[in-house]
Write a protein that holds these residues in place. Structure first.
Motif, PDB file in Angstrom:
ATOM      1  N   LEU A   1     -33.647  36.181 109.000  1.00 47.58           N
ATOM      2  CA  LEU A   1     -33.463  35.439 110.247  1.00 47.58           C
ATOM      3  C   LEU A   1     -32.214  35.904 110.995  1.00 47.58           C
ATOM      4  N   GLN A   2     -31.137  36.125 110.250  1.00 46.21           N
ATOM      5  CA  GLN A   2     -29.911  36.620 110.884  1.00 46.21           C
ATOM      6  C   GLN A   2     -30.104  38.025 111.453  1.00 46.21           C
ATOM      7  N   ALA A   3     -30.900  38.847 110.763  1.00 49.10           N
ATOM      8  CA  ALA A   3     -31.153  40.195 111.265  1.00 49.10           C
ATOM      9  C   ALA A   3     -31.913  40.160 112.592  1.00 49.10           C
ATOM     10  N   PHE A   4     -32.896  39.251 112.710  1.00 53.06           N
ATOM     11  CA  PHE A   4     -33.652  39.169 113.958  1.00 53.06           C
ATOM     12  C   PHE A   4     -32.822  38.540 115.077  1.00 53.06           C
ATOM     13  N   GLN A   5     -31.867  37.688 114.712  1.00 52.77           N
ATOM     14  CA  GLN A   5     -30.995  37.131 115.743  1.00 52.77           C
ATOM     15  C   GLN A   5     -30.055  38.188 116.320  1.00 52.77           C
ATOM     16  N   SER A   6     -29.679  39.146 115.491  1.00 57.20           N
ATOM     17  CA  SER A   6     -28.799  40.231 115.951  1.00 57.20           C
ATOM     18  C   SER A   6     -29.542  41.562 115.948  1.00 57.20           C
TER      19      SER A   6
ATOM     20  N   LYS B   1     -30.187  43.568 118.269  1.00 59.97           N
ATOM     21  CA  LYS B   1     -29.662  44.599 119.147  1.00 59.97           C
ATOM     22  C   LYS B   1     -28.513  45.386 118.518  1.00 59.97           C
ATOM     23  N   SER B   2     -28.098  44.990 117.320  1.00 63.00           N
ATOM     24  CA  SER B   2     -26.986  45.676 116.672  1.00 63.00           C
ATOM     25  C   SER B   2     -27.465  46.975 116.030  1.00 63.00           C
ATOM     26  N   ASN B   3     -26.506  47.795 115.615  1.00 65.68           N
ATOM     27  CA  ASN B   3     -26.841  49.089 115.006  1.00 65.68           C
ATOM     28  C   ASN B   3     -27.316  48.955 113.560  1.00 65.68           C
ATOM     29  N   TYR B   4     -27.018  47.811 112.924  1.00 65.65           N
ATOM     30  CA  TYR B   4     -27.376  47.621 111.523  1.00 65.65           C
ATOM     31  C   TYR B   4     -28.594  46.716 111.350  1.00 65.65           C
TER      32      TYR B   4
ATOM     33  N   ALA C   1     -30.133  45.573 107.659  1.00 66.11           N
ATOM     34  CA  ALA C   1     -30.179  44.161 107.299  1.00 66.11           C
ATOM     35  C   ALA C   1     -31.592  43.729 106.941  1.00 66.11           C
ATOM     36  N   VAL C   2     -32.588  44.257 107.667  1.00 68.22           N
ATOM     37  CA  VAL C   2     -33.985  43.920 107.372  1.00 68.22           C
ATOM     38  C   VAL C   2     -34.376  44.455 105.991  1.00 68.22           C
ATOM     39  N   ILE C   3     -33.968  45.681 105.659  1.00 62.63           N
ATOM     40  CA  ILE C   3     -34.308  46.268 104.358  1.00 62.63           C
ATOM     41  C   ILE C   3     -33.666  45.485 103.219  1.00 62.63           C
ATOM     42  N   VAL C   4     -32.388  45.126 103.385  1.00 66.22           N
ATOM     43  CA  VAL C   4     -31.699  44.352 102.342  1.00 66.22           C
ATOM     44  C   VAL C   4     -32.352  42.987 102.156  1.00 66.22           C
ATOM     45  N   ALA C   5     -32.695  42.328 103.249  1.00 67.09           N
ATOM     46  CA  ALA C   5     -33.354  41.030 103.154  1.00 67.09           C
ATOM     47  C   ALA C   5     -34.722  41.139 102.492  1.00 67.09           C
ATOM     48  N   ALA C   6     -35.463  42.203 102.814  1.00 67.07           N
ATOM     49  CA  ALA C   6     -36.776  42.402 102.204  1.00 67.07           C
ATOM     50  C   ALA C   6     -36.652  42.670 100.706  1.00 67.07           C
ATOM     51  N   ILE C   7     -35.631  43.424 100.288  1.00 69.26           N
ATOM     52  CA  ILE C   7     -35.422  43.685  98.858  1.00 69.26           C
ATOM     53  C   ILE C   7     -35.082  42.392  98.121  1.00 69.26           C
TER      54      ILE C   7
END
Length: 243
Positions: A68-73, A75-78, A82-88
């Motif tokens: 959720l935090q990854a989708f909120q941000s 537009k960032s470069n990471y 963040a999506v890969i780490v959350a999925a793992i």
């Protein structure tokens, strides 16, 4: 001025009671943790499975929050990292919840290897550096190597009790720390409160004595000098009681 003096000690006593109650709750939480640790040491298999389920749910919840935090941000470069780490995290939590026994075996193997490598590094470091804590570091390294070998020698059977034992010991020591902290803090607050009461009593006694001196001076019809001396002594007694 008199209302301020009477209200101050009452507010201080209320604050002390509230703080003492908070430390009492902390001590009660410590007692609950100690009881949970003792039960876990008796039923290590149940404690191991409970630990694995808690670990799995934590990973799953952490993965959802990270996603959720990854989708909120986004537009960032990471974003993709963040999506890969959350999925793992979510995948690991799902696997642990589906196969807690196999996950416990894998974590037990990882813990044994961690003890072995940590013990070897401590042992070699103690022999090379030979610092002030040479003996203690040497014993810690040898103990880590021995514990790692003991866990690996009984693996995978050791996975039924190793994680539960470590988790129960952590609960036990955390609970003892909370009990010691809560009881010690309440004892200190009790000493502070006992030390404040005589000061208030002394101030009241000094004020009563000064009032009695004024009343005696008025009744006897003493001159103004005697009355001024009585007022000066009353002010000195009040300053001493306030100090």
């Amino acid at each position: 001025m008199g209302a301020d003096r009477s209200g101050g000690p009452r507010e201080n006593q209320a604050d002390k009671k509230q703080v003492s109650r908070s430390f009492g709750v902390m001590a009660l939480l410590g007692v609950l943790l100690v009881l949970a640790g003792l039960v876990g040491l008796v039923y290590t298999g149940v404690a191991t499975l409970t630990t694995m389920f808690l670990f799995g749910w934590l990973l799953l919840a952490g993965g959802v929050v990270g996603l959720l935090q990854a989708f909120q941000s986004r537009k960032s470069n990471y974003f993709w990292l963040a999506v890969i780490v959350a999925a793992i995290n979510m995948a690991a939590g799902f696997v642990i919840l589906r196969r807690p026994e196999a996950s416990a075996e894998a974590l037990t193997m990882f813990a044994a290897l961690l003890f072995l490598t940590g013990g070897v590094f401590r042992l070699v470091g103690a022999l090379v550096v030979r610092g002030a804590h040479f003996g203690l570091t040497l014993v810690q390294g040898a103990f880590g190597i021995l514990l790692g070998f003991l866990i690996l020698s009984n693996w995978p059977g050791s996975s039924l009790y190793v994680i539960g034992t470590f988790f129960s010991l952590a609960l036990l020591f955390d609970g003892l720390s909370l009990i010691a902290l809560g009881m010690g803090a309440r004892r200190i607050l009790g000493l502070v409160k006992d030390g404040d009461e005589p000061t208030t009593t002394d101030g009241a006694a000094a004020g009563a004595a000064a009032g009695a001196a004024d009343a005696a001076a008025d009744k006897a019809g003493e001159p103004d000098k005697v009355r001024e001396a009585a007022e000066k002594r009353r002010s000195e007694d009040q300053e001493q009681s306030n100090n």
